[in-house]
Every structure is written in structure tokens, then in C-alpha cells.
Design a protein around this motif. Structure first.
Motif, PDB file in Angstrom:
ATOM      1  N   ALA A 130       0.865  -1.180   0.000  1.00 19.01           N
ATOM      2  CA  ALA A 130       0.000   0.000   0.000  1.00 19.01           C
ATOM      3  C   ALA A 130       0.907   1.237   0.000  1.00 19.01           C
ATOM      4  CB  ALA A 130      -0.891  -0.003   1.230  1.00 19.01           C
ATOM      5  N   GLY A 131       0.780   2.077  -0.994  1.00 20.71           N
ATOM      6  CA  GLY A 131       1.611   3.279  -1.094  1.00 20.71           C
ATOM      7  C   GLY A 131       0.794   4.522  -0.825  1.00 20.71           C
ATOM      8  N   GLN A 132       1.386   5.409   0.024  1.00 23.90           N
ATOM      9  CA  GLN A 132       0.652   6.626   0.381  1.00 23.90           C
ATOM     10  C   GLN A 132       1.594   7.823   0.140  1.00 23.90           C
ATOM     11  OE1 GLN A 132      -2.466   5.847   1.639  1.00 23.90           O
ATOM     12  NE2 GLN A 132      -3.074   7.981   1.465  1.00 23.90           N
ATOM     13  N   PRO A 133       1.132   8.834  -0.602  1.00 22.40           N
ATOM     14  CA  PRO A 133       2.041   9.967  -0.888  1.00 22.40           C
ATOM     15  C   PRO A 133       2.260  10.854   0.345  1.00 22.40           C
ATOM     16  CG  PRO A 133      -0.152  10.412  -1.744  1.00 22.40           C
ATOM     17  CD  PRO A 133      -0.195   9.038  -1.193  1.00 22.40           C
ATOM     18  N   ILE A 134       3.476  11.478   0.391  1.00 26.53           N
ATOM     19  CA  ILE A 134       3.733  12.480   1.458  1.00 26.53           C
ATOM     20  C   ILE A 134       3.592  13.840   0.769  1.00 26.53           C
ATOM     21  CG2 ILE A 134       5.407  13.322   3.162  1.00 26.53           C
ATOM     22  CD1 ILE A 134       6.760  10.514   2.905  1.00 26.53           C
ATOM     23  N   LEU A 135       2.498  14.490   1.058  1.00 27.54           N
ATOM     24  CA  LEU A 135       2.201  15.768   0.393  1.00 27.54           C
ATOM     25  C   LEU A 135       2.088  16.861   1.448  1.00 27.54           C
ATOM     26  CD1 LEU A 135      -0.578  14.648  -2.112  1.00 27.54           C
ATOM     27  CD2 LEU A 135       1.684  15.420  -2.754  1.00 27.54           C
ATOM     28  N   ALA A 136       2.754  17.973   1.171  1.00 28.93           N
ATOM     29  CA  ALA A 136       2.625  19.130   2.075  1.00 28.93           C
ATOM     30  C   ALA A 136       2.598  20.372   1.209  1.00 28.93           C
ATOM     31  CB  ALA A 136       3.800  19.176   3.060  1.00 28.93           C
ATOM     32  N   ASP A 137       1.610  21.217   1.456  1.00 32.95           N
ATOM     33  CA  ASP A 137       1.420  22.459   0.685  1.00 32.95           C
ATOM     34  C   ASP A 137       1.420  22.169  -0.811  1.00 32.95           C
ATOM     35  OD1 ASP A 137       1.459  23.728   3.125  1.00 32.95           O
ATOM     36  OD2 ASP A 137       3.647  24.030   3.038  1.00 32.95           O
ATOM     37  N   LYS A 138       0.752  21.110  -1.197  1.00 36.34           N
ATOM     38  CA  LYS A 138       0.592  20.689  -2.597  1.00 36.34           C
ATOM     39  C   LYS A 138       1.926  20.307  -3.244  1.00 36.34           C
ATOM     40  CE  LYS A 138      -3.681  23.220  -3.404  1.00 36.34           C
ATOM     41  NZ  LYS A 138      -4.348  24.256  -4.150  1.00 36.34           N
ATOM     42  N   SER A 139       2.940  20.072  -2.394  1.00 33.13           N
ATOM     43  CA  SER A 139       4.239  19.639  -2.935  1.00 33.13           C
ATOM     44  C   SER A 139       4.442  18.179  -2.602  1.00 33.13           C
ATOM     45  CB  SER A 139       5.378  20.450  -2.326  1.00 33.13           C
ATOM     46  OG  SER A 139       5.184  21.790  -2.635  1.00 33.13           O
ATOM     47  N   PHE A 140       5.007  17.441  -3.545  1.00 34.41           N
ATOM     48  CA  PHE A 140       5.228  16.003  -3.359  1.00 34.41           C
ATOM     49  C   PHE A 140       6.627  15.775  -2.787  1.00 34.41           C
ATOM     50  CE2 PHE A 140       6.606  11.891  -5.305  1.00 34.41           C
ATOM     51  CZ  PHE A 140       5.743  11.080  -4.593  1.00 34.41           C
ATOM     52  N   TYR A 141       6.674  15.156  -1.564  1.00 40.38           N
ATOM     53  CA  TYR A 141       7.961  14.945  -0.891  1.00 40.38           C
ATOM     54  C   TYR A 141       8.409  13.486  -0.933  1.00 40.38           C
ATOM     55  CZ  TYR A 141       7.649  19.681   0.883  1.00 40.38           C
ATOM     56  OH  TYR A 141       7.565  21.046   0.967  1.00 40.38           O
ATOM     57  N   GLY A 142       7.547  12.631  -1.345  1.00 36.34           N
ATOM     58  CA  GLY A 142       7.894  11.202  -1.399  1.00 36.34           C
ATOM     59  C   GLY A 142       6.681  10.343  -1.091  1.00 36.34           C
ATOM     60  N   ALA A 143       6.988   9.094  -0.681  1.00 41.08           N
ATOM     61  CA  ALA A 143       5.854   8.189  -0.402  1.00 41.08           C
ATOM     62  C   ALA A 143       6.230   7.168   0.658  1.00 41.08           C
ATOM     63  CB  ALA A 143       5.435   7.462  -1.676  1.00 41.08           C
ATOM     64  N   VAL A 144       5.201   6.662   1.334  1.00 38.57           N
ATOM     65  CA  VAL A 144       5.402   5.581   2.310  1.00 38.57           C
ATOM     66  C   VAL A 144       4.787   4.313   1.735  1.00 38.57           C
ATOM     67  CG1 VAL A 144       4.891   4.774   4.642  1.00 38.57           C
ATOM     68  CG2 VAL A 144       5.302   7.197   4.248  1.00 38.57           C
ATOM     69  N   TYR A 145       5.542   3.220   1.711  1.00 35.91           N
ATOM     70  CA  TYR A 145       5.033   1.927   1.248  1.00 35.91           C
ATOM     71  C   TYR A 145       5.026   0.959   2.414  1.00 35.91           C
ATOM     72  CZ  TYR A 145       4.565   2.535  -3.794  1.00 35.91           C
ATOM     73  OH  TYR A 145       4.132   2.908  -5.030  1.00 35.91           O
ATOM     74  N   VAL A 146       3.893   0.349   2.664  1.00 32.71           N
ATOM     75  CA  VAL A 146       3.795  -0.714   3.680  1.00 32.71           C
ATOM     76  C   VAL A 146       3.512  -2.028   2.943  1.00 32.71           C
ATOM     77  CG1 VAL A 146       2.553  -1.541   5.722  1.00 32.71           C
ATOM     78  CG2 VAL A 146       2.965   0.899   5.418  1.00 32.71           C
ATOM     79  N   LEU A 147       4.291  -3.059   3.287  1.00 32.42           N
ATOM     80  CA  LEU A 147       4.180  -4.336   2.574  1.00 32.42           C
ATOM     81  C   LEU A 147       3.809  -5.452   3.557  1.00 32.42           C
ATOM     82  CD1 LEU A 147       6.540  -2.548   1.110  1.00 32.42           C
ATOM     83  CD2 LEU A 147       6.911  -4.656  -0.165  1.00 32.42           C
ATOM     84  N   SER A 148       2.941  -6.305   3.131  1.00 33.25           N
ATOM     85  CA  SER A 148       2.572  -7.468   3.974  1.00 33.25           C
ATOM     86  C   SER A 148       2.710  -8.742   3.130  1.00 33.25           C
ATOM     87  CB  SER A 148       1.144  -7.314   4.468  1.00 33.25           C
ATOM     88  OG  SER A 148       0.782  -8.462   5.199  1.00 33.25           O
ATOM     89  N   SER A 149       3.366  -9.720   3.694  1.00 33.56           N
ATOM     90  CA  SER A 149       3.607 -10.967   2.938  1.00 33.56           C
ATOM     91  C   SER A 149       2.289 -11.706   2.654  1.00 33.56           C
ATOM     92  CB  SER A 149       4.535 -11.872   3.735  1.00 33.56           C
ATOM     93  OG  SER A 149       4.661 -13.109   3.075  1.00 33.56           O
ATOM     94  N   VAL A 150       2.198 -12.230   1.431  1.00 33.33           N
ATOM     95  CA  VAL A 150       0.993 -12.972   1.044  1.00 33.33           C
ATOM     96  C   VAL A 150       1.095 -14.434   1.498  1.00 33.33           C
ATOM     97  CG1 VAL A 150      -0.315 -13.744  -0.999  1.00 33.33           C
ATOM     98  CG2 VAL A 150       0.608 -11.459  -0.935  1.00 33.33           C
ATOM     99  N   ASN A 151       2.302 -14.866   1.804  1.00 28.35           N
ATOM    100  CA  ASN A 151       2.526 -16.284   2.162  1.00 28.35           C
ATOM    101  C   ASN A 151       1.649 -16.735   3.322  1.00 28.35           C
ATOM    102  OD1 ASN A 151       4.329 -16.368   0.161  1.00 28.35           O
ATOM    103  ND2 ASN A 151       6.122 -16.909   1.401  1.00 28.35           N
ATOM    104  N   GLY A 152       1.540 -15.861   4.341  1.00 28.00           N
ATOM    105  CA  GLY A 152       0.721 -16.208   5.508  1.00 28.00           C
ATOM    106  C   GLY A 152      -0.744 -16.388   5.118  1.00 28.00           C
ATOM    107  N   ILE A 153      -1.204 -15.442   4.277  1.00 32.82           N
ATOM    108  CA  ILE A 153      -2.608 -15.519   3.826  1.00 32.82           C
ATOM    109  C   ILE A 153      -2.806 -16.807   3.029  1.00 32.82           C
ATOM    110  CG2 ILE A 153      -4.415 -14.370   2.495  1.00 32.82           C
ATOM    111  CD1 ILE A 153      -2.796 -11.785   2.781  1.00 32.82           C
TER     112      ILE A 153
END
Lengths: 465, 69
Positions: A130-153
Motif C-alpha cells: 500500500a503506497g501513500q504519498p507524502i504531500l505538504a502544501d501541494k508539494s510532493f515529498y515522497g511516499a510511504v510503502y507498507v508491505l505485507s507478505s501474502v505467504n501467511g494468507i
């Protein structure tokens, strides 16, 4: 083992129907479980990514990023923070450098969240991301990605699939057990009927089927039993027919042969004796002729070869004419004939000669089987507007159980006595055929020792004019 | 039906019910027989419901037919 059996066909059909429902249902249940699991994990990592991105946007400090990286290392999900050029700033558990597609980057820059799948190139392990942008004052500073293994599922889903499979097999066995009983129970009456019918076909007419229920199967069993009874009666009647016909022909022919020989060899003493013998020969030949005539008539009627001369006739006139004919015979036996015929009566569309034959047969029968008393004849209209003819005697009567069979060929109520009375056993059969052919109906009621009553109804075909 | 055929049918049903019970109980990691027996009872109840419905329908039809006759 013969597989071409109704029980097997029925069982296989039920099982196939069961599988037809079970297999798609199993697939759908599996899809529901998989979707539910994946959805749960995806929502979880979406929330985490959103929270992390929110925290970084709020502070925009390296310390926050490091803190999040540390917090993430304690959880079972992996996380990475990317700068605006998609370089990894912080990483928790991601052992490779993921290539973010250009399309995803442009979506992040516009503020959209990303849901995607990533694969570890070294281990081949799949991840939901799941990727979420880091936005401040309409400027793009990067993104946060959270990953979860599918193997368990996948492992959990595999376990669920195995259990679903086991329960499917269980359901199949239960269905098989019940189907086995059901198909045997449903086909059992048919198999019994088939066996009984085969026995009947082989000549065992005592074979009977017990009707298992009141439905069509029960009705079929009853029909088979009725058929067996009919066949038995038919066989008995045929046997009796041959016995009767041979007896009825042999007796007069023996007499004729005997008396003819007496006359030929001149074994008589007086002319009077000779005349008596000739009279016997004459009477016997009349008897044989009448029997053959009746047989011929009946067979023609049964084959439908007889043609009727239909016309408007006055039944009362026909009846009066017949009574006139039989009156001497009745008087000879000391019987009274009580006649109740209306003066004006509707015409009936029928064959006059055949109607004479019907009335003659009934009247002769009444005289033949009545020793004393009265023969009542009545013609009148019924409430339904039909013409009713009644011939009633005070004779010996017919037992109830014999009544349904009196219109059968050669059916005699009292075999030996009726032969003594001179009946051919064909009279009532002829009457029934003639009445049916002319659209009428005949009914008989009788009381032993009190008499018999025949009722013939015909539809009215005209008026008194 | 012969005795052997009844035994085969009953065995198939028992095997089926056992499979269903195992399937229902295994995710619970049972430490004793109690959850297994409880699930077995509940599965039997679920199997009994359609049989009960069939019996009630049969009884109603029979009663109605008896009334009409």
C-alpha cells in the motif's frame, strides 16, 4: 453387476445433481474466503501507510522517519519511505530495492494512494503493498510503502481450502448414503411390479403386487392387479367357452346322430314314435342353428362388421310387438306379463330390428328364469329426459358377485341349470353390444330369489309427432 | 433392502458426518473430545432439519388426504 437398472440410474442422477450444486458452491465459498482475507490485510496496510504518511507530513523531520522505521521493525509488516525521486530514505525489513512503476509515481504525485503487489526477486516471496504519498502544501515529498507478505494468507487459505474439501467429501458421502437408500426405496415398487408383470406374462396369473402408496405408482400396481384378474377371467372364460361350445354342440349333434341312426335302421315301432324322433332331430337342429347364429352375430358385432339401419322408431310399438310374440310362451309357463307403456311417447333414433332383438332377448331371458310370478315391462321418460325401458322378473335372481359378468359371452350364473333352461349364454352379451352400438346404456340389478331388473336408457331422438 | 445394503448406507452417512465434524473442529485446535462431540451434535441437528421438514410435509399431506377421503 447389471448397471442398466433404475436404482443405479436414479442414484447417479441424484449424485450428479448434488455435485452440480456442491462444486460451484465450493468454488464460490473459496473465492469469498480468499477475497475476505486479502481485503482484510489490504485495509490494514492501507491504514498503516496512511498513518505513517500523515505523521511524516505533519513533522517533515528525519527523526520522525527514523522513529517510524523503528516502530515498523517491531510489527509483522515491512515498510519503506521513499523520497520524491523514489530513493529509499528509510527501510524496515525490505531487503531489495523495489522498482516503482512510472504510472504509480505519477499517481502518487497527484495524491492518489496505491494498492499493488510486489515480489522479492531473491526469495520470490509475494507482498501486498500500500503506497501513500507524502504531500505538504501541494508539494510532493515522497511516499510511504507498507508491505505485507501474502505467504501467511496463502497458508491460511490453503488450510481453509483443505477443510472445505474435507467437508465437501463429507457432504458427498452423506448424500451418497441417503441417495443409496432413496434410490432403492423409490425403485423398489417398480422392480417388484416388473417381476410380478413378468410372472403374469409367463402365465402365473395369481401373481399380485401390493400397492405401495396412493400415488401413480400405487395406481399402476392396482392396474397390474386388475389386468391379472382380467387375464385370469379371460383365460377361464376362454376355457369355459371351448368347454361350453363343444358341449353345446356335441349334445344336440349326439341326439341328432342317435335318432337319425334309429330312423335309418328302422328301429322304431310306430309311426308316432318315428314322428317323435323326427321332432327331436328338428328341435336339436334348431338349437344348433340358434347357437351358431348367436355366435356369428356376436363376433360380427365385436369386430364392428355389423351395420345398423338407424331410423326414428316408436319404442313402445316395438315392445308391444315383442310382448305379443312371447306372450304364448309366458302363458304356457303360467306367468303374467304386466305392461306399462305410455300412449304418446317420443321417438328414438335406433335400429328397429336390433331393438326387437334386444327386447326379445330380455323377455325370453325373463321367461326362461322365472318359474312363477309376473314379468313387468315398462317404458317411460326419466327426469334427465331419457327413454327408460325396464324389464323386471320375479325369477331366481343373480348373486351380487356375478352381476358384473352377466354381459360376458357364455357367462352363466348357474352353469348346469342355465343349460337346462336352454340358454346359449350369448343373449345378454348380444344385448349389451347392441345397446352400446346405439348409444344407450344397460344396467342390471338383482335380488336372489326375488328377481332381476334390466334398465335400458336411450337418448330421446324426436317428439311424439 | 438387505441388511448389507442398510449397513453400507449407514456407513457412508457416518463417514460423511465424521468428515464434516473433523472439518468443523480442526480450526478450533481442540484439546479434548468435547468440541468434537458438540460439533457432531450440531451437524446431526442440521442434517435432521430437512428430514424433519420432509416428515412434517408428509404428515400434512397424509392428513389432508385422510380428511378429503
Amino acid at each position: 453387476m447389471n448397471v442398466n437398472r433404475i436404482a443405479i440410474k436414479l442414484g447417479v442422477t441424484i449424485i450428479l445433481l448434488f455435485l452440480l450444486v456442491l462444486l460451484p458452491l465450493g468454488f464460490v465459498i473459496n473465492q469469498i474466503f480468499s477475497g475476505f482475507y486479502y481485503n482484510q490485510v489490504q485495509n490494514h496496510i492501507n491504514q498503516l501507510a496512511s498513518r505513517y504518511a500523515g505523521a511524516i507530513t505533519a513533522s517533515r523531520s528525519t527523526m520522525t522517519v527514523n522513529m517510524i522505521e523503528m516502530m515498523s521493525s517491531f510489527s509483522d509488516v515491512k515498510m519503506m519511505v521513499l523520497d520524491a525521486q523514489m530513493n529509499i530514505m528509510a527501510n524496515s525489513g525490505v531487503s531489495w530495492t523495489p522498482q516503482i512503476p512510472v504510472n504509480d509515481i505519477s499517481r502518487l504525485e497527484t495524491g492518489d494512494a496505491i494498492q499493488t503487489e510486489m515480489v522479492d526477486p531473491t526469495s520470490g516471496e509475494r507482498f501486498l503493498a500500500a503506497g501513500q504519498p507524502i504531500l505538504a502544501d501541494k508539494s510532493f515529498y515522497g511516499a510511504v510503502y507498507v508491505l505485507s507478505s501474502v505467504n501467511g494468507i496463502d497458508q491460511s487459505l490453503k488450510k481453509v481450502q483443505q477443510l472445505l474439501m474435507l467437508s465437501g467429501v463429507g457432504a458427498f458421502f452423506i448424500a451418497l448414503g441417503f441417495t443409496f437408500v432413496l434410490s432403492r426405496k423409490l425403485s423398489e415398487p417398480l422392480v417388484l411390479m416388473e417381476k410380478a408383470t413378468r410372472r403374469i406374462a409367463k402365465g402365473d396369473l395369481d401373481a399380485r403386487v401390493h400397492p405401495p402408496s396412493n400415488d401413480e405408482i400405487g395406481s399402476l400396481a392396482t392396474a397390474i392387479n386388475d389386468l391379472a384378474v382380467d387375464l385370469q377371467r379371460y383365460r377361464d372364460t376362454r376355457r369355459e367357452f371351448f368347454a361350453n361350445i363343444s358341449h353345446d354342440l356335441r349334445t344336440p349333434m349326439t341326439n341328432v346322430e342317435g335318432y337319425a341312426r334309429v330312423l335309418k335302421e328302422g328301429l322304431y315301432e310306430t309311426e308316432e314314435e318315428k314322428g317323435k324322433y323326427l321332432d327331436i332331430i328338428h328341435q336339436e337342429s334348431i338349437r344348433v342353428t340358434r347357437l351358431l347364429h348367436d355366435l356369428f352375430e356376436l363376433s360380427k358385432m365385436e369386430e364392428g362388421k355389423i351395420s345398423l339401419e338407424m331410423e326414428w322408431i316408436d319404442l313402445t310399438e316395438v315392445m308391444a310387438h315383442m310382448i305379443q310374440k312371447v306372450e304364448p310362451k309366458a302363458k304356457g309357463k303360467g306367468l303374467d306379463i304386466s305392461v306399462d307403456l305410455p300412449d304418446q311417447f317420443p321417438f328414438v333414433y335406433a335400429d328397429g330390428l336390433r331393438m326387437e332383438q334386444i327386447f326379445m332377448n330380455l323377455l325370453e331371458n325373463a321367461i326362461r328364469y322365472t318359474e312363477s310370478g309376473t314379468i313387468k315391462v315398462q317404458i317411460r321418460r326419466t327426469e334427465q329426459g331419457k327413454v327408460l325401458t325396464i324389464v323386471e322378473d320375479t325369477g331366481i335372481g343373480i348373486p351380487d358377485k356375478e352381476l358384473p359378468h352377466v354381459f360376458e359371452r357364455f357367462y352363466r350364473v348357474e352353469k348346469s341349470r342355465s343349460r337346462e333352461h336352454g340358454g346359449t349364454g350369448l343373449g345378454l352379451a348380444i344385448v349389451k353390444q347392441l345397446v352400446d352400438m346405439q348409444g344407450g346404456a344397460i344396467e342390471v340389478t338383482s335380488v336372489i330369489g326375488k328377481g332381476t331388473r334390466f334398465e335400458i336408457t336411450f337418448p330421446v331422438g324426436g317428439d311424439t309427432s | 433392502m438387505k441388511l448389507v445394503e442398510w449397513l453400507i448406507a449407514i456407513s457412508l452417512v457416518i463417514i460423511g458426518v465424521s468428515c464434516l465434524t473433523m472439518s468443523a473442529t480442526s480450526m478450533m485446535n481442540p484439546a479434548s473430545m468435547q468440541p468434537y462431540l458438540y460439533n457432531l451434535f450440531r451437524i446431526c441437528v442440521w442434517i435432521g432439519i430437512p428430514i424433519l421438514i420432509a416428515l412434517v410435509i408428509y404428515w400434512i399431506i397424509k392428513r389432508k388426504r385422510g380428511d378429503s377421503e
